[in-house]
Design a protein around this motif. Structure first.
Motif, PDB file in Angstrom:
ATOM      1  N   LEU A  44       0.644  -1.032  -0.092  1.00  0.00           N
ATOM      2  CA  LEU A  44       0.084   0.281  -0.265  1.00  0.00           C
ATOM      3  C   LEU A  44       1.006   1.321   0.006  1.00  0.00           C
ATOM      4  CD1 LEU A  44      -3.738  -0.449   2.803  1.00  0.00           C
ATOM      5  CD2 LEU A  44      -2.888  -1.301   0.387  1.00  0.00           C
ATOM      6  N   LYS A  45       0.018   2.787  -0.289  1.00  0.00           N
ATOM      7  CA  LYS A  45       0.380   3.159  -0.299  1.00  0.00           C
ATOM      8  C   LYS A  45       0.644   3.666   1.811  1.00  0.00           C
ATOM      9  CE  LYS A  45       0.899   5.650  -4.523  1.00  0.00           C
ATOM     10  NZ  LYS A  45       0.172   6.707  -5.785  1.00  0.00           N
ATOM     11  N   PRO A  46       1.008   5.078   1.926  1.00  0.00           N
ATOM     12  CA  PRO A  46       0.689   5.737   3.188  1.00  0.00           C
ATOM     13  C   PRO A  46      -0.394   5.845   2.820  1.00  0.00           C
ATOM     14  CG  PRO A  46       2.936   6.791   2.451  1.00  0.00           C
ATOM     15  CD  PRO A  46       2.080   5.890   1.353  1.00  0.00           C
ATOM     16  N   TRP A  47      -1.447   5.014   3.714  1.00  0.00           N
ATOM     17  CA  TRP A  47      -2.970   5.473   3.845  1.00  0.00           C
ATOM     18  C   TRP A  47      -3.223   5.772   5.228  1.00  0.00           C
ATOM     19  CZ3 TRP A  47      -7.049   1.297   4.374  1.00  0.00           C
ATOM     20  CH2 TRP A  47      -8.673   1.594   4.359  1.00  0.00           C
ATOM     21  N   ARG A  48      -4.384   6.701   5.812  1.00  0.00           N
ATOM     22  CA  ARG A  48      -4.898   6.804   6.852  1.00  0.00           C
ATOM     23  C   ARG A  48      -5.850   7.188   7.190  1.00  0.00           C
ATOM     24  NH1 ARG A  48      -1.593   8.287  11.944  1.00  0.00           N
ATOM     25  NH2 ARG A  48      -3.258   7.463  13.335  1.00  0.00           N
ATOM     26  N   PRO A  49      -6.951   6.436   6.747  1.00  0.00           N
ATOM     27  CA  PRO A  49      -8.134   6.519   7.246  1.00  0.00           C
ATOM     28  C   PRO A  49      -8.638   7.669   8.849  1.00  0.00           C
ATOM     29  CG  PRO A  49      -8.526   4.619   6.515  1.00  0.00           C
ATOM     30  CD  PRO A  49      -7.232   4.815   7.034  1.00  0.00           C
ATOM     31  N   SER A  50      -9.476   8.741   8.784  1.00  0.00           N
ATOM     32  CA  SER A  50      -9.506   8.894  10.510  1.00  0.00           C
ATOM     33  C   SER A  50     -11.079   9.502  10.108  1.00  0.00           C
ATOM     34  CB  SER A  50      -8.374  10.485   9.983  1.00  0.00           C
ATOM     35  OG  SER A  50      -8.976  11.161  11.080  1.00  0.00           O
ATOM     36  N   PRO A  51     -11.565   8.592  11.466  1.00  0.00           N
ATOM     37  CA  PRO A  51     -10.872   7.564  12.252  1.00  0.00           C
ATOM     38  C   PRO A  51     -11.018   6.079  11.297  1.00  0.00           C
ATOM     39  CG  PRO A  51     -13.424   7.273  12.231  1.00  0.00           C
ATOM     40  CD  PRO A  51     -13.022   9.017  11.401  1.00  0.00           C
ATOM     41  N   LEU A  52     -10.176   5.063  12.194  1.00  0.00           N
ATOM     42  CA  LEU A  52     -10.032   3.796  10.921  1.00  0.00           C
ATOM     43  C   LEU A  52     -11.605   3.541  10.608  1.00  0.00           C
ATOM     44  CD1 LEU A  52      -8.199   2.463   9.262  1.00  0.00           C
ATOM     45  CD2 LEU A  52      -7.711   0.943  11.539  1.00  0.00           C
ATOM     46  N   PHE A  53     -12.180   3.739  10.139  1.00  0.00           N
ATOM     47  CA  PHE A  53     -14.044   3.354  10.231  1.00  0.00           C
ATOM     48  C   PHE A  53     -14.630   1.842  10.295  1.00  0.00           C
ATOM     49  CE2 PHE A  53     -14.553   2.141   5.651  1.00  0.00           C
ATOM     50  CZ  PHE A  53     -12.970   3.448   5.162  1.00  0.00           C
ATOM     51  N   TYR A  54     -13.551   0.930  10.087  1.00  0.00           N
ATOM     52  CA  TYR A  54     -13.773   0.117   9.122  1.00  0.00           C
ATOM     53  C   TYR A  54     -13.820  -1.037  10.386  1.00  0.00           C
ATOM     54  CZ  TYR A  54      -8.601  -1.153   7.797  1.00  0.00           C
ATOM     55  OH  TYR A  54      -7.222  -1.443   8.129  1.00  0.00           O
ATOM     56  N   ASP A  55     -12.377  -0.430  11.388  1.00  0.00           N
ATOM     57  CA  ASP A  55     -12.716  -1.315  12.427  1.00  0.00           C
ATOM     58  C   ASP A  55     -13.249  -0.453  14.778  1.00  0.00           C
ATOM     59  OD1 ASP A  55     -10.968  -2.757  11.805  1.00  0.00           O
ATOM     60  OD2 ASP A  55      -9.023  -1.938  12.525  1.00  0.00           O
ATOM     61  N   VAL A  56     -14.574   0.537  14.115  1.00  0.00           N
ATOM     62  CA  VAL A  56     -14.796   1.176  14.815  1.00  0.00           C
ATOM     63  C   VAL A  56     -16.373   0.515  15.226  1.00  0.00           C
ATOM     64  CG1 VAL A  56     -16.351   3.241  15.293  1.00  0.00           C
ATOM     65  CG2 VAL A  56     -14.028   3.709  14.212  1.00  0.00           C
ATOM     66  N   ALA A  57     -16.322  -0.455  16.542  1.00  0.00           N
ATOM     67  CA  ALA A  57     -17.153  -0.876  17.424  1.00  0.00           C
ATOM     68  C   ALA A  57     -16.968  -0.638  18.285  1.00  0.00           C
ATOM     69  CB  ALA A  57     -17.266  -1.709  16.736  1.00  0.00           C
ATOM     70  N   GLY A  58     -17.643  -0.795  19.493  1.00  0.00           N
ATOM     71  CA  GLY A  58     -18.249  -0.751  20.805  1.00  0.00           C
ATOM     72  C   GLY A  58     -18.373   0.723  21.348  1.00  0.00           C
ATOM     73  N   GLY A  59     -18.369   1.930  20.669  1.00  0.00           N
ATOM     74  CA  GLY A  59     -17.794   2.987  20.852  1.00  0.00           C
ATOM     75  C   GLY A  59     -18.961   3.982  21.936  1.00  0.00           C
ATOM     76  N   ARG A  60     -20.354   3.250  22.108  1.00  0.00           N
ATOM     77  CA  ARG A  60     -21.378   3.072  23.173  1.00  0.00           C
ATOM     78  C   ARG A  60     -20.748   2.821  24.806  1.00  0.00           C
ATOM     79  NH1 ARG A  60     -25.543  -0.865  21.881  1.00  0.00           N
ATOM     80  NH2 ARG A  60     -24.305  -2.010  20.683  1.00  0.00           N
ATOM     81  N   PHE A  61     -20.080   2.075  24.785  1.00  0.00           N
ATOM     82  CA  PHE A  61     -19.163   1.322  25.687  1.00  0.00           C
ATOM     83  C   PHE A  61     -17.818   1.729  26.635  1.00  0.00           C
ATOM     84  CE2 PHE A  61     -21.255  -1.752  23.418  1.00  0.00           C
ATOM     85  CZ  PHE A  61     -22.198  -1.920  24.453  1.00  0.00           C
ATOM     86  N   SER A  62     -17.360   2.806  25.392  1.00  0.00           N
ATOM     87  CA  SER A  62     -15.978   3.743  26.265  1.00  0.00           C
ATOM     88  C   SER A  62     -16.079   4.511  26.850  1.00  0.00           C
ATOM     89  CB  SER A  62     -14.954   3.513  24.673  1.00  0.00           C
ATOM     90  OG  SER A  62     -15.789   4.819  24.103  1.00  0.00           O
ATOM     91  N   ASN A  63     -17.199   4.835  27.115  1.00  0.00           N
ATOM     92  CA  ASN A  63     -16.806   6.706  28.254  1.00  0.00           C
ATOM     93  C   ASN A  63     -16.353   7.474  27.455  1.00  0.00           C
ATOM     94  OD1 ASN A  63     -18.184   5.729  30.534  1.00  0.00           O
ATOM     95  ND2 ASN A  63     -17.108   4.595  31.041  1.00  0.00           N
ATOM     96  N   GLY A  64     -16.476   7.344  26.537  1.00  0.00           N
ATOM     97  CA  GLY A  64     -16.069   8.954  25.770  1.00  0.00           C
ATOM     98  C   GLY A  64     -14.452   8.435  25.155  1.00  0.00           C
ATOM     99  N   GLN A  65     -13.644   7.432  26.024  1.00  0.00           N
ATOM    100  CA  GLN A  65     -12.611   7.737  25.432  1.00  0.00           C
ATOM    101  C   GLN A  65     -12.041   6.900  23.903  1.00  0.00           C
ATOM    102  OE1 GLN A  65     -10.693   6.108  29.121  1.00  0.00           O
ATOM    103  NE2 GLN A  65     -11.414   7.628  30.230  1.00  0.00           N
ATOM    104  N   THR A  66     -12.339   7.707  22.766  1.00  0.00           N
ATOM    105  CA  THR A  66     -11.932   6.836  21.760  1.00  0.00           C
ATOM    106  C   THR A  66     -11.241   7.109  21.222  1.00  0.00           C
ATOM    107  OG1 THR A  66     -13.299   8.272  20.801  1.00  0.00           O
ATOM    108  CG2 THR A  66     -14.659   6.311  21.395  1.00  0.00           C
ATOM    109  N   ALA A  67     -10.216   7.903  21.275  1.00  0.00           N
ATOM    110  CA  ALA A  67      -8.810   7.715  20.668  1.00  0.00           C
ATOM    111  C   ALA A  67      -8.318   7.047  19.784  1.00  0.00           C
ATOM    112  CB  ALA A  67      -7.658   8.616  21.647  1.00  0.00           C
ATOM    113  N   ASP A  68      -8.874   5.996  20.571  1.00  0.00           N
ATOM    114  CA  ASP A  68      -8.224   4.551  19.861  1.00  0.00           C
ATOM    115  C   ASP A  68      -9.008   4.280  18.155  1.00  0.00           C
ATOM    116  OD1 ASP A  68      -5.682   4.598  21.879  1.00  0.00           O
ATOM    117  OD2 ASP A  68      -6.978   2.540  22.339  1.00  0.00           O
ATOM    118  N   PHE A  69      -9.787   5.074  18.081  1.00  0.00           N
ATOM    119  CA  PHE A  69     -10.665   4.614  16.625  1.00  0.00           C
ATOM    120  C   PHE A  69      -9.577   5.299  15.638  1.00  0.00           C
ATOM    121  CE2 PHE A  69     -14.782   4.309  19.070  1.00  0.00           C
ATOM    122  CZ  PHE A  69     -14.637   3.290  18.534  1.00  0.00           C
TER     123      PHE A  69
END
Lengths: 404, 440
Positions: B185-210
């Motif tokens: 791949l060329k450098p590729w950095r979607p923001s956020p890494l949308f296809y991995d996003v899940a469980g945001g409801r349970f993260s208490n707003g600490q979602t930086a890892d997305f």
């Protein structure tokens, strides 16, 4: 000091007075709430893990295809030989480490009465003593309490040690000793109560669930291997950990040492709260910049007023007012304006807090913040007005005789 | 006229340098703080795939028999539902996705093995998400079916293992299997890494890892299941799985499906298809309920997970409160500045200048202060973003000032100061000339 002439003068500059007062009100609201946010972050960072953090470290090896019993034996004996190591034991995770045994429990075998989501510390012989857990009830785990794991990550039937916080949540007011709970078909009986034992990461239900931990004495084996708890004298711990990391790579060449996780508990704790510390730093920066801007505003406006009133000051001085009188005039004026701002600011601070409470899990702003914030702003106002006021006091009476 | 006002403004600013500096500093600090947080917000809350996101959808069904229709389904799907929906090929494109950790090495590089995360997906992943290639290309659909031992690697991993050279055809060892690299791949950095996003409801707003980086190794879905069998992690289970790590028949959710649907008609048809599938599974007795099947668009899915970290939102609010304080500050100082020139304004008015002219002159001066403040604000924004980059957050390395935000810095600075100048300018233009002239 007469206040009425000051009020009369302020009435002539209603707009400017109001602007500075509003600025101070906003500053007061932001100041109180930002300080409160910092304090809540700090107190969250203050959490008691319940273990002897200064004496403990974790070594983590990733090796899915190793012979687990062989790996445990090699690493336990190898690390145990390092000078300064008090004990080495097998555990699934440590406070501020990764989640390893998070699961929902129920108070009946059928799973009807849900008890909450807890963290299981699955830990081998020696780990209870190494962690330095303090009991408030029950005996420490004996050799017979360590059971073999049944297919997953837990023994099928085990005596466990729970924290006081979890016991109080599951059986409020009752004696938890001998009580039972279930996780799917796994059955547990409470054999002891711990004073404190924080779960690895944050609880799913907020700060109150932070100590919902269960200590399960377990025999190391296929499903309990790879994570080792080191105990050493606090002063020697960094050196011991360095040696242990080097030794672990040699002892298990087929495994991969987890560089991030193989740290002292103190380091893991620091990293766990890194973002909270960063946020507190940002808030602190905002507070400093805020006070600076507010002070600049006061200096600017006071300087302008002093320049504008040079002639009147000269007249007052010629009529017998001392330098002190002039100085006090501007100080009192500033005090009045800041007081007006603070009065508005307290209401604003409260309103802002209510808004924050709605969007963030924040408690109510303690009233004690308001007088502290007020005192800070009064002091800031007096400091900011000092230079212009001194310049005013230095105006000579002879100015009165000159035409401007 | 504008040039003349500008000249007047410059003279006036030079006359009282201290007061000018105070105002410029106040605006610069306010703009700097708010633009820093706004830039972070802008980069974190943006569209990860502009131009494509409106065609991407995320279907969910609820296989858990212990739950009811009134609850949201889990954030990912069980193996059978996901593979059934995928193999029906009812969407324009569809990609199964699962992540797992494994040990990897490149025998030819001589470097020690490292643990990394493998993304296993199907061939549509690359055209669907517009993934850019440096060397080689994606695998074909028939490679999915054949469980071909091939892989696509990230540019980061290519740099690390092969020094950035064209590594197509080289061999990578994943656990105990050798796979052939078919694409880099060329450098590729979607923001956020949308296809991995899940469980945001349970993260208490600490979602930086997305906002982390895409996985370093990408293999065909079924190839990945073979290679790393026994080491897959569940999102959650409603019973203890009999064979942990091998979840194909387990009561667990762990597989994601993304689909591309072009046009409202196709979206409606696919929504019906997912609902029908759930109903059919309920009729077959595999599901206990079928009413809570979902099909969300990419942006809806990100909103549902609340991907912007709550700390970032809090910082944005703080910065705006700060900007307002700076605004009040500037109003007060401008008022002082203009009133001080009452005599001068009186002379201009007496010589025939209209109120409008005085008003315009004052606003030009305010705008000039704003422009100067904007330059300071721009520098402070760069400094602020430098500080953000040093923060311990997954998104830290992405922070930069793009062109729209750069322009916005100056627009905001000038707009703020002109806004702040309105009231003092109105005051100044309303001065009675006669009164002012008398005191001269």
């Amino acid at each position: 000091m007469q206040i009425r002439p000051i009020l009369a003068a302020l009435r002539k500059h209603r707009l400017a007075t109001l602007l500075i007062a509003l600025e101070i009100a906003l500053a007061c609201a932001v100041l109180c709430n930002a300080c409160f946010l910092i304090a809540t972050r700090m107190s969250a960072m203050d959490i008691r893990s319940g273990v002897d953090e200064a004496a403990l470290a974790q070594v983590k090896l990733d090796c899915d295809d190793c012979n687990a019993n062989d790996l445990n034996a090699r690493v336990l004996s190898g690390l145990g030989k390092i000078p300064g190591v008090r004990s080495v034991s097998v555990i699934n995770t440590v406070p501020f480490g990764d989640h390893a045994g998070t699961a929902g429990i129920s108070l009946d075998p059928a799973g009807q009465h849900f008890g909450g989501v807890v963290d299981f510390y699955v830990a081998g012989p020696g780990s209870f003593e190494a962690l330095g857990l303090k009991r408030v009830a029950g005996a420490p785990p004996g050799p017979d309490d360590y059971r073999r794991i049944d297919t997953t990550f837990l023994p099928a039937d085990a005596s466990v040690w729970v924290t006081r916080a979890l016991a109080e949540h599951l059986w409020p007011g009752a004696d938890p000793l001998g009580k039972e709970f279930w996780m799917d078909k796994f059955h547990f009986r409470v054999a002891g109560v711990l004073a404190h034992f924080a779960r690895p990461g944050g609880g799913e239900g907020g700060p109150s669930t932070r100590e919902w931990s269960v200590f399960v004495p377990t025999l190391p084996g296929k499903d309990l291997s790879g994570v080792y708890l080191l105990r050493a004298e606090p002063g020697q711990l960094p050196r011991v950990l360095r040696d242990a990391r080097a030794a672990a790579v040699k002892l298990a060449p087929e495994a991969v040492l987890d560089q991030q996780a193989s740290r002292t508990i103190g380091e893991l704790r620091d990293r766990y709260f890194e973002s909270d510390r960063a946020m507190a730093g940002i808030l602190l920066g905002v507070i400093v910049a805020l006070l600076l801007v507010t002070a600049l505003g006061i200096v600017g406006l006071a300087s302008f007023w002093v320049a504008q009133r040079r002639k009147q000051i000269g007249v007052r001085r010629a009529l017998g007012a001392t330098r002190g009188d002039i100085l006090r005039y501007f100080q009192t004026e500033n005090f009045l304006i800041v007081s007006l701002g603070i009065a508005l600011g307290m209401l604003l601070a409260y309103a802002l807090n209510l808004t924050l409470m709605e969007f963030y899990e924040l408690p109510r702003l303690p009233l004690s913040y308001l007088p502290v914030g007020a005192a800070a702003l009064w002091a800031l106002g007096q400091l900011a007005v000092l230079a212009p006021a001194l310049r005013a006091a230095a105006v000579p009476p002879v100015v009165a005789t000159r035409s401007v | 006229m504008f040039g003349y006002y500008l000249d007047l403004a410059l003279r006036s600013l030079k006359r009282n340098r201290a007061l000018t500096a105070l105002m410029v500093l106040a605006i610069a600090v306010g703009i700097g703080a708010s633009m820093t947080t706004l830039t972070v917000m802008h980069l974190l809350s943006g569209d990860p795939l502009p131009g494509r996101s409106q065609r991407l959808f995320y279907p969910l069904v609820d296989p858990d028999p212990t739950r009811k229709d009134d609850r949201e389904p889990y954030d990912v799907m069980d193996y059978r539902s996901a593979v059934d929906l995928w193999s029906a090929h009812r969407a324009d494109r569809q990609a199964l996705i699962v992540q797992s950790d494994l040990k990897s090495s490149a025998p030819s590089s001589g470097l020690p093995a490292v643990k990394l995360t493998m993304l296993s997906t199907t061939a549509d992943f690359f055209p669907m998400f517009g993934v850019p290639f440096q060397y080689g290309g994606p695998w074909r659909a028939k490679d999915d079916a054949a469980r071909a031992r091939v892989a696509v690697i990230s540019s980061d991993l290519n740099d690390k293992l092969f020094g950035g050279a064209d590594s197509v055809g080289r061999v990578l060892r994943l656990r105990d299997s050798d796979v052939r690299i078919v694409g880099v791949l060329k450098p590729w950095r979607p923001s956020p890494l949308f296809y991995d996003v899940a469980g945001g409801r349970f993260s208490n707003g600490q979602t930086a890892d997305f906002y982390g980086k895409p996985e370093d190794v990408i293999t065909p879905f079924f190839t990945g299941l073979d290679i790393n069998d026994g080491h897959f992690q569940q999102f959650t289970c409603w019973h203890i799985p009999d064979t942990p790590g091998h979840l194909q028949n387990a009561p667990c959710v762990w597989v994601r499906l993304w689909v591309e649907l072009d046009g409202a008609g196709k979206v409606a048809a696919y929504r019906r298809f997912v609902a029908d599938y759930a109903a059919q599974q309920m009729a077959l007795g595999r599901f206990s309920h079928a009413g809570n099947a979902r099909l969300r668009s990419l942006m809806e899915w990100l909103d549902y997970n609340g991907v912007v970290p709550s700390d970032v939102r809090l910082q944005t609010w703080l910065a705006f409160a700060f900007l307002i304080i700076c605004l009040f500050n500037t109003v007060g100082l401008l008022l002082a500045k203009f009133m001080r020139r009452s005599g001068e304004i009186g002379v201009r008015r007496a010589l025939g200048a209209t109120r409008g002219a005085v008003f315009a002159q004052c606003l030009v001066e305010a705008g000039l202060i704003g422009l100067l403040g904007g330059i300071g604000g721009w520098l402070l924004t760069l400094a602020g973003l430098w500080l953000v980059r040093r923060q311990p957050a997954a998104y830290a390395d992405m922070m930069h000032l793009d062109l729209p935000m750069f322009l916005l810095t100056f627009v905001a600075a000038v707009a703020t100061s002109v806004l702040a100048g309105l009231l003092p300018a109105a005051r100044a233009s309303r001065l009675a000339p006669a009164l002012q002239l008398k005191t001269l």
